[in-house]
Design an enzyme around this catalytic site. Structure first.
Site, mmCIF file in Angstrom:
data_model
loop_
_atom_site.group_PDB
_atom_site.id
_atom_site.type_symbol
_atom_site.label_atom_id
_atom_site.label_comp_id
_atom_site.label_asym_id
_atom_site.label_seq_id
_atom_site.Cartn_x
_atom_site.Cartn_y
_atom_site.Cartn_z
ATOM 1 N N LYS A 12 -5.182 -5.017 5.839
ATOM 2 C CA LYS A 12 -3.887 -5.329 6.440
ATOM 3 C C LYS A 12 -3.999 -5.301 7.964
ATOM 4 O O LYS A 12 -4.430 -4.311 8.551
ATOM 5 C CB LYS A 12 -2.836 -4.318 5.985
ATOM 6 C CG LYS A 12 -1.433 -4.674 6.448
ATOM 7 C CD LYS A 12 -0.425 -3.701 5.903
ATOM 8 C CE LYS A 12 -0.304 -2.465 6.728
ATOM 9 N NZ LYS A 12 0.311 -2.626 8.050
ATOM 10 N N ASP A 47 0.785 -8.366 8.246
ATOM 11 C CA ASP A 47 2.025 -7.599 8.075
ATOM 12 C C ASP A 47 2.801 -7.573 9.389
ATOM 13 O O ASP A 47 2.700 -6.624 10.165
ATOM 14 C CB ASP A 47 1.627 -6.178 7.615
ATOM 15 C CG ASP A 47 2.785 -5.200 7.583
ATOM 16 O OD1 ASP A 47 3.931 -5.631 7.374
ATOM 17 O OD2 ASP A 47 2.530 -3.990 7.753
ATOM 18 N N LYS A 105 6.208 -8.562 9.383
ATOM 19 C CA LYS A 105 7.612 -8.325 8.981
ATOM 20 C C LYS A 105 8.608 -9.173 9.770
ATOM 21 O O LYS A 105 9.483 -8.662 10.463
ATOM 22 C CB LYS A 105 7.969 -6.852 9.123
ATOM 23 C CG LYS A 105 7.108 -5.921 8.289
ATOM 24 C CD LYS A 105 7.656 -4.505 8.330
ATOM 25 C CE LYS A 105 6.802 -3.543 7.548
ATOM 26 N NZ LYS A 105 5.498 -3.255 8.180
ATOM 27 N N PHE A 106 8.496 -10.482 9.606
ATOM 28 C CA PHE A 106 9.357 -11.389 10.378
ATOM 29 C C PHE A 106 10.831 -11.253 9.976
ATOM 30 O O PHE A 106 11.154 -11.007 8.815
ATOM 31 C CB PHE A 106 8.899 -12.835 10.178
ATOM 32 C CG PHE A 106 7.495 -13.055 10.646
ATOM 33 C CD1 PHE A 106 7.181 -12.976 12.001
ATOM 34 C CD2 PHE A 106 6.470 -13.309 9.748
ATOM 35 C CE1 PHE A 106 5.878 -13.168 12.439
ATOM 36 C CE2 PHE A 106 5.166 -13.499 10.182
ATOM 37 C CZ PHE A 106 4.870 -13.424 11.529
ATOM 38 N N HIS A 107 11.689 -11.413 10.956
ATOM 39 C CA HIS A 107 13.133 -11.302 10.741
ATOM 40 C C HIS A 107 13.812 -12.025 11.905
ATOM 41 O O HIS A 107 13.969 -11.467 12.988
ATOM 42 C CB HIS A 107 13.524 -9.805 10.728
ATOM 43 C CG HIS A 107 14.933 -9.546 10.351
ATOM 44 N ND1 HIS A 107 15.399 -8.280 10.054
ATOM 45 C CD2 HIS A 107 16.000 -10.368 10.216
ATOM 46 C CE1 HIS A 107 16.685 -8.345 9.747
ATOM 47 N NE2 HIS A 107 17.070 -9.593 9.857
ATOM 48 N N ASP A 108 14.164 -13.308 11.692
ATOM 49 C CA ASP A 108 14.783 -14.090 12.775
ATOM 50 C C ASP A 108 15.546 -15.244 12.133
ATOM 51 O O ASP A 108 15.653 -15.314 10.909
ATOM 52 C CB ASP A 108 13.694 -14.583 13.739
ATOM 53 C CG ASP A 108 14.221 -14.772 15.171
ATOM 54 O OD1 ASP A 108 15.329 -15.316 15.331
ATOM 55 O OD2 ASP A 108 13.512 -14.380 16.119
ATOM 56 N N PRO A 167 16.320 -18.945 10.584
ATOM 57 C CA PRO A 167 15.433 -19.734 9.713
ATOM 58 C C PRO A 167 14.457 -20.638 10.457
ATOM 59 O O PRO A 167 13.261 -20.665 10.129
ATOM 60 C CB PRO A 167 16.414 -20.546 8.857
ATOM 61 C CG PRO A 167 17.630 -19.687 8.771
ATOM 62 C CD PRO A 167 17.735 -19.008 10.120
ATOM 63 N N THR A 205 9.541 2.247 3.437
ATOM 64 C CA THR A 205 9.225 3.501 2.741
ATOM 65 C C THR A 205 9.405 4.727 3.637
ATOM 66 O O THR A 205 9.326 5.860 3.178
ATOM 67 C CB THR A 205 7.771 3.475 2.204
ATOM 68 O OG1 THR A 205 6.927 2.878 3.189
ATOM 69 C CG2 THR A 205 7.686 2.669 0.937
ATOM 70 N N GLY A 235 -2.939 3.384 4.920
ATOM 71 C CA GLY A 235 -3.389 3.468 6.307
ATOM 72 C C GLY A 235 -4.042 4.807 6.573
ATOM 73 O O GLY A 235 -5.217 5.021 6.256
ATOM 74 N N ARG A 236 -3.245 5.731 7.105
ATOM 75 C CA ARG A 236 -3.778 7.008 7.585
ATOM 76 C C ARG A 236 -4.678 7.783 6.616
ATOM 77 O O ARG A 236 -5.705 8.302 7.067
ATOM 78 C CB ARG A 236 -2.624 7.891 8.094
ATOM 79 C CG ARG A 236 -2.124 7.422 9.446
ATOM 80 C CD ARG A 236 -0.745 7.949 9.764
ATOM 81 N NE ARG A 236 0.267 7.262 8.968
ATOM 82 C CZ ARG A 236 1.578 7.498 9.079
ATOM 83 N NH1 ARG A 236 2.013 8.393 9.937
ATOM 84 N NH2 ARG A 236 2.430 6.821 8.337
HETATM 85 O O1 C5P Z 1 -0.604 5.329 7.297
HETATM 86 P P1 C5P Z 1 0.193 4.811 6.137
HETATM 87 O O2 C5P Z 1 -0.555 4.905 4.830
HETATM 88 O O3 C5P Z 1 1.579 5.401 6.074
HETATM 89 O O4 C5P Z 1 0.319 3.256 6.452
HETATM 90 C C1 C5P Z 1 1.151 2.391 5.790
HETATM 91 C C2 C5P Z 1 1.002 1.044 6.418
HETATM 92 O O5 C5P Z 1 1.837 0.142 5.691
HETATM 93 C C3 C5P Z 1 1.460 0.969 7.867
HETATM 94 O O6 C5P Z 1 0.611 0.048 8.528
HETATM 95 C C4 C5P Z 1 2.858 0.429 7.801
HETATM 96 O O7 C5P Z 1 3.180 -0.343 8.923
HETATM 97 C C5 C5P Z 1 2.770 -0.455 6.558
HETATM 98 N N1 C5P Z 1 4.006 -0.724 5.840
HETATM 99 C C6 C5P Z 1 4.891 0.252 5.436
HETATM 100 N N2 C5P Z 1 6.062 -0.094 4.862
HETATM 101 C C7 C5P Z 1 6.350 -1.369 4.605
HETATM 102 C C8 C5P Z 1 5.426 -2.385 4.944
HETATM 103 C C9 C5P Z 1 4.249 -2.014 5.560
HETATM 104 O O8 C5P Z 1 4.616 1.436 5.611
HETATM 105 N N3 C5P Z 1 7.481 -1.688 4.009
#
Ligand code: C5P
Length: 251
Positions: free
Chosen positions: A37, A64, A66-69, A71, A128, A229-230
């Protein structure tokens, strides 16, 4: 969707440089990971080379942003996304049905002209990092789960391929939307992930993800892809973390 465990993991390249991103791709690909990602911080800083470095190694990209504008703006942007030849991209469902339909149309048209498959288009439901109290804060009357399901239905109606939601809603989403809809779940936290690497600020001990699940819980609930991610990126040994998760998912 039936997928091999290693194909379910999308490793978020949430790092500070292209060198680090390329290093992570090279470390994780031998463990079987092929989905990566590229998020807004890496892309804003380095642009298309952050996508190309994954393609160069043979990996697939979830862009990723996350577009929002409106159409027309999102439609034009989707044409640029299609040209980057990414595997998956996303937008905020809150942008509305007209925005989503235009995004689908633009992606298909642009991909068709280039004679390639359009990227999968996924809608973000409720982040989330949000909890029930954030619904009230935003002036929304629905419960968080109802809001997620409502937005997911809207996304399906507009022709999107799937949604991003937490694993906590996955079971209800599967029931409401059927098997043929991609569920992408972030907020994945392996039980043994050290708390300090999940913090927003080093040493604060506070994770910003609220609606979390372990990898196995998420897949059991019906999630197709797990965005991580982390727990991977900040680990001392990212490859061994990934191998452990794959093993857990194989059980
Ligand atoms: O570090 P972590 O596991 O929390 O990373 C989650 C990744 O997923 C981040 O890059 C975050 O921007 C992305 N993400 C998210 N929620 C969403 C879409 C993407 O946490 N709805």
């Amino acid at each position: 969707m039936k997928l091999a465990p290693q194909d379910r993991i999308i490793a978020a390249l949430d790092v500070e440089s292209l060198e680090e991103a390329a290093g992570l791709v090279k470390t994780l690909m031998p463990a079987g990971i092929s989905h990566f990602k590229v998020g807004m911080s890496l892309f804003t800083r380095f642009g298309p080379p952050s996508v190309e470095l994954v393609h160069r190694e043979g990996g697939k990209v979830f862009l990723d942003l996350k577009f929002h504008d409106i159409p027309s703006t999102v439609g034009r942007t989707m044409r640029s996304v299609a040209r980057l030849k990414v595997w998956m991209t996303n937008l905020h469902i809150q942008g509305g049905s007209a925005m989503m339909r235009e995004a689908v149309r633009a992606l298909r048209e642009e991909a068709g002209q280039a004679r390639m498959e359009p990227p999968l288009l996924i809608g973000v439901t409720v982040l989330t990092s949000m909890a029930e109290r954030d619904m009230i804060d935003l002036g929304l009357r629905k419960t968080l789960k109802d809001q997620v399901i409502y937005l997911a239905r809207l996304a399906k109606g507009a022709g999107l391929n799937g949604i991003v939601a937490s694993a906590q809603e996955a079971r209800a989403l599967r029931w409401a939307l059927g098997e043929d809809f991609v569920l992408v779940a972030p907020g994945i936290r392996p039980q043994e992930a050290p708390r300090d690497i999940l913090s927003v600020k080093p040493g604060s001990g506070t994770d910003d993800q609220q609606r979390t699940a372990t990898p196995a819980e998420a897949v059991r609930a019906g999630a197709d892809y797990l965005v991580m991610g982390r727990p991977i990126v900040k680990a001392a040994d990212p490859k061994s973390v990934v191998l452990k998760i794959i093993q857990e998912l194989e059980r």
